[in-house]
Design an enzyme around this catalytic site. Structure first.
Site, short mmCIF file in Angstrom:
data_model
loop_
_atom_site.label_atom_id
_atom_site.label_comp_id
_atom_site.label_asym_id
_atom_site.label_seq_id
_atom_site.Cartn_x
_atom_site.Cartn_y
_atom_site.Cartn_z
N ASP A 39 -3.56 17.93 -15.71
CA ASP A 39 -4.15 16.59 -16.10
C ASP A 39 -3.93 16.50 -17.52
O ASP A 39 -4.63 17.14 -18.36
CB ASP A 39 -5.56 16.49 -15.77
N ARG A 78 0.87 -1.16 -0.07
CA ARG A 78 0.08 0.13 -0.04
C ARG A 78 0.79 1.22 0.02
O ARG A 78 0.62 2.40 -0.64
CB ARG A 78 -0.91 0.19 1.31
C1 LIG Z 1 -8.77 13.58 -18.38
C2 LIG Z 1 -9.43 12.64 -17.38
N1 LIG Z 1 -8.99 12.69 -16.21
C3 LIG Z 1 -9.10 11.95 -15.13
C4 LIG Z 1 -9.97 10.77 -15.17
C5 LIG Z 1 -10.07 9.60 -14.09
O1 LIG Z 1 -9.26 8.50 -14.45
P1 LIG Z 1 -9.61 7.23 -14.06
O2 LIG Z 1 -10.92 6.79 -14.62
O3 LIG Z 1 -8.60 6.17 -14.19
O4 LIG Z 1 -9.89 7.42 -12.38
C6 LIG Z 1 -10.53 10.33 -16.69
C7 LIG Z 1 -11.17 9.20 -16.77
O5 LIG Z 1 -11.96 9.29 -17.89
C8 LIG Z 1 -10.25 11.41 -17.76
O6 LIG Z 1 -10.57 11.44 -18.88
#
Ligand SMILES: Cc1ncc(COP(=O)(O)O)c(C=O)c1O
Length: 406
Positions: free
Chosen positions: A193, A68
């Protein structure tokens, strides 16, 4: 790893049958490096002495104690991602949302404020506006292409700016250097992101971004068979993020880490193909009379086309195309259902082309006003362009749009 000393071998011909079964020899000692990444499918690690265990937990020596907290296979994936992203350090997570929540909880406290792009992934929107709001963190959702609006949204309590390199699903491209300037002038962090781009399209750290995260479920794995997340940045900024993973437990499993690490070897090849096919498809869709608008950064009419060209690797604008068919919600759903090759499916970035009607799927958490603010229309469909032949995809989308027009 710590040097294993002390009572390593516990076999003894005098032991009873059960003791022999439990303590039967494990892996042989050998002095070779495998070509493939070993899967350390173990929850715990043993130590040569109690002192060695204590030293490791205290951080006096490097190594692993409990999966973990960290696992060698997961750490290998995180290190590989840090390398590809030109970042100092990386940490792996069980999903993109585990990564996102660890970043936010690691860097924010009650009373803090976040400035977030209006068009972000629905899960991030829900985390900020729903979950974190209950713990006293506030968020303003703004059009990140309007830098004055971003500056105006910053308050004395703003700790973090959040955007996506290529936004899901509007494909708005973030002006990374400009946003880094605004964040740093305010003493805040810029978190990006970069799921839709991947490091085979853009490396945000090279443009001044502090922390980069991915849903590894998408392009990094690339085959729709694994869930994971990853965060990269400086070791200093990642320390609280790692701490949150330890406390909350959103750790990446060794088996999934193996698949994700393997996916990285073909990432540039796949992204080149996804991007080339997406470009062909976007150009074809833009000419169809049943299409109101196509969003793709590789199209010259995309509002941030020049910015994308400056920030992205040559000829790569990603594998996602978003289309607004004429005719509202019913037309968007009918388009999805009329496709023969592309399938209605969740997620994106795999080998197969898939579609999702955005207002009824990924962004179902948003009401009509929030959808409009995020630049999503009732008909918006997100197409994740797979690795099929581009001509077949154009033919499939064209016949589906023809059914709407007819
Ligand atoms: C741009 C983006 N960020 C984060 C996520 C979340 O990722 P996860 O589904 O792996 O938790 C997604 C999921 O579609 C996404 O498209």
């Amino acid at each position: 790893m710590t040097g294993m000393t002390g009572r390593e071998d516990r076999t003894d011909p005098g032991h009873g049958e059960s003791t022999r079964a439990v303590h039967a020899p494990g892996v042989r000692e050998f002095d070779q490096k495998p070509m493939g990444l070993p899967v350390y499918r173990t929850a715990s690690f043993r130590f040569g002495s109690a002192q060695e265990y204590a030293d490791l937990l205290a951080g006096r020596v490097a190594g692993f104690s409990y999966s973990r907290i960290d696992n060698p296979t997961a750490a290998a994936f995180a290190d590989a991602m840090a390398y590809l992203e030109r970042a100092e350090a990386g940490e792996a997570f069980a999903s993109g949302m585990a990564a996102a929540s660890a970043v936010l909880l690691g860097h924010l406290s009650a009373g803090d404020h976040v400035v977030c792009a209006a068009g972000v992934y629905g899960g991030t929107w829900a985390l900020l506006s729903g979950v974190l709001a209950r713990f006293g963190v506030t968020a303003s959702f703004v059009d990140m292409t309007d830098l004055d609006a971003v500056r105006a949204a910053v308050t004395g309590r703003t700790r973090l700016l959040w955007a996506e390199t290529i936004a899901n699903p509007t494909l708005v491209v973030a002006d990374l250097p400009a946003l880094a300037g605004v964040a740093h002038a305010a003493g805040a962090l810029l978190v990006i992101d970069s799921t839709f781009a991947s490091p085979a399209v853009c490396r945000p750290v090279e443009h001044g971004v502090d922390v980069v995260l991915h849903s590894a479920t998408k392009y990094l794995g690339g085959h729709s068979d694994v869930t994971g997340g990853v965060v990269v940045g400086s070791a200093e900024l990642l320390a609280p993020v790692r701490h949150m993973r330890t406390e909350l437990g959103g750790s990446l499993s060794p088996d999934d880490a193996f698949l994700l690490h393997r996916g990285l070897a073909t990432l540039p090849l796949r992204m080149a193909r996804h991007s080339a096919s997406a470009q062909v498809l976007a150009e074809a869709l833009a000419k169809h009379p049943a299409v109101e608008r196509v969003h793709y950064p590789g199209l010259p009419q995309h509002p941030q086309h020049e910015l994308a060209t400056a920030l992205f690797d040559a000829g790569r604008y990603g594998g996602i195309v978003t289309v607004d068919p004429v005719g509202g919600r019913a037309a968007g759903m009918a388009f999805c259902d009329a496709l023969r090759l592309a399938q209605n499916a969740s997620s994106l970035a795999g080998t197969h082309t898939i579609v999702s009607h955005v207002p009824s799927s990924t962004h179902r958490q948003l009401d009509d006003a929030a959808l409009a603010q995020a630049g999503i229309t009732p008909s918006t469909v997100r197409i994740s362009v797979g690795l099929e032949d581009a001509d077949d995809l154009v033919a499939d989308c064209t016949q589906a749009l023809d059914t709407l027009a007819g």
